[in-house]
Design a protein around this motif. Sequence first.
Motif, short mmCIF file in Angstrom:
data_model
loop_
_atom_site.label_atom_id
_atom_site.label_comp_id
_atom_site.label_asym_id
_atom_site.label_seq_id
_atom_site.Cartn_x
_atom_site.Cartn_y
_atom_site.Cartn_z
N THR A 52 0.87 -1.05 0.09
CA THR A 52 -0.03 -0.07 0.09
C THR A 52 1.00 1.31 -0.02
OG1 THR A 52 -1.56 -1.34 1.21
CG2 THR A 52 -1.80 1.12 1.19
N PRO A 53 0.59 2.14 -0.97
CA PRO A 53 1.69 3.38 -1.18
C PRO A 53 1.50 4.00 0.44
CG PRO A 53 0.07 3.23 -2.86
CD PRO A 53 -0.21 2.21 -2.04
N VAL A 54 2.71 4.51 1.01
CA VAL A 54 2.91 5.07 2.02
C VAL A 54 2.78 6.79 1.73
CG1 VAL A 54 4.50 5.60 3.82
CG2 VAL A 54 4.62 3.56 3.00
N ILE A 55 1.82 7.45 2.28
CA ILE A 55 1.53 8.71 1.99
C ILE A 55 1.80 9.59 2.97
CG2 ILE A 55 -0.43 10.33 1.12
CD1 ILE A 55 -1.96 7.75 0.35
N ASN A 56 3.23 10.03 3.16
CA ASN A 56 3.60 10.75 4.32
C ASN A 56 3.46 12.30 4.25
OD1 ASN A 56 5.06 8.65 5.58
ND2 ASN A 56 6.91 8.70 4.22
N GLU A 57 2.83 12.80 2.86
CA GLU A 57 2.56 14.14 2.83
C GLU A 57 1.22 14.44 3.38
OE1 GLU A 57 2.81 11.92 0.03
OE2 GLU A 57 4.83 12.44 -0.69
N ILE A 58 0.39 13.58 3.82
CA ILE A 58 -0.93 14.08 4.42
C ILE A 58 -1.01 13.54 5.90
CG2 ILE A 58 -2.07 14.06 2.23
CD1 ILE A 58 -3.13 11.47 3.16
N ASN A 59 0.12 13.22 6.47
CA ASN A 59 0.05 12.60 8.04
C ASN A 59 -0.52 14.01 8.95
OD1 ASN A 59 1.16 10.22 7.59
ND2 ASN A 59 2.96 10.62 8.04
N ASP A 60 -0.03 15.03 8.77
CA ASP A 60 -0.15 16.26 9.61
C ASP A 60 -1.41 16.96 9.10
OD1 ASP A 60 1.26 15.26 11.65
OD2 ASP A 60 3.01 16.14 10.72
N GLU A 61 -1.84 17.06 7.66
CA GLU A 61 -2.85 17.69 6.93
C GLU A 61 -4.26 17.25 7.46
OE1 GLU A 61 -2.10 19.90 4.49
OE2 GLU A 61 0.01 19.61 4.96
N PRO A 87 -4.05 -3.16 -11.32
CA PRO A 87 -3.56 -1.87 -10.59
C PRO A 87 -4.64 -0.95 -10.40
CG PRO A 87 -3.29 -1.76 -13.10
CD PRO A 87 -3.87 -3.08 -12.68
N THR A 88 -4.45 -0.12 -9.35
CA THR A 88 -5.44 0.93 -9.05
C THR A 88 -4.51 2.43 -9.10
OG1 THR A 88 -6.52 -0.72 -7.55
CG2 THR A 88 -6.86 1.76 -7.39
N THR A 89 -5.18 3.37 -9.53
CA THR A 89 -4.43 4.87 -9.34
C THR A 89 -5.02 5.57 -8.30
OG1 THR A 89 -4.28 4.81 -11.83
CG2 THR A 89 -4.02 6.99 -10.68
N ILE A 90 -3.98 5.95 -7.41
CA ILE A 90 -4.29 6.80 -6.35
C ILE A 90 -3.68 8.47 -6.61
CG2 ILE A 90 -4.18 7.27 -3.82
CD1 ILE A 90 -3.54 4.25 -3.58
N ILE A 91 -4.64 9.28 -6.37
CA ILE A 91 -4.38 10.78 -6.55
C ILE A 91 -4.63 11.31 -5.40
CG2 ILE A 91 -4.97 12.91 -7.91
CD1 ILE A 91 -6.09 10.85 -10.14
N ILE A 92 -3.60 12.16 -4.98
CA ILE A 92 -3.68 12.84 -3.73
C ILE A 92 -3.78 14.60 -3.95
CG2 ILE A 92 -2.52 13.40 -1.35
CD1 ILE A 92 -0.99 10.77 -1.61
N ILE A 93 -4.65 14.93 -3.66
CA ILE A 93 -4.66 16.59 -3.94
C ILE A 93 -4.95 17.46 -2.35
CG2 ILE A 93 -6.05 18.50 -4.85
CD1 ILE A 93 -7.17 16.40 -6.63
N LYS A 94 -4.07 18.24 -2.07
CA LYS A 94 -3.90 19.09 -0.97
C LYS A 94 -3.62 20.29 -1.22
CE LYS A 94 0.76 18.61 0.85
NZ LYS A 94 1.59 18.30 1.82
#
Length: 94
Positions: A52-61, A87-94
């Motif tokens: 599972t992709p690790v998403i460190n950019e949104i830990n404190d968001e 495959p699955t595509t995950i998009i993070i928008i902040k």
Amino acid sequence: MSRIKLILLLTLFVLTVSCNVHTFTFGEGPSEDYTKVLKQHNFIGGFISNKTPVINEINDETNYSIIIKKSFLDGLYTIFSFGLYTPTTIIIIK
């Protein structure tokens, strides 16, 4: 008889390649102009996941959106691998 087979095959193709999108919005939604696209690699119809992709950019968001989708290309990979690789595509928008 071959025309019916063709119609059934095309119908099956359209149904299996359809795209699905799940959008999750947290807080007020995205406020910055930041987008990151990740791939999650699943196997055997999605029952087994490589990582599972690790998403460190949104830990404190508190304000962001996550879009999880299966794109047309993801569907083609699934069809050509007979469901062994999905495959699955995950998009993070902040």
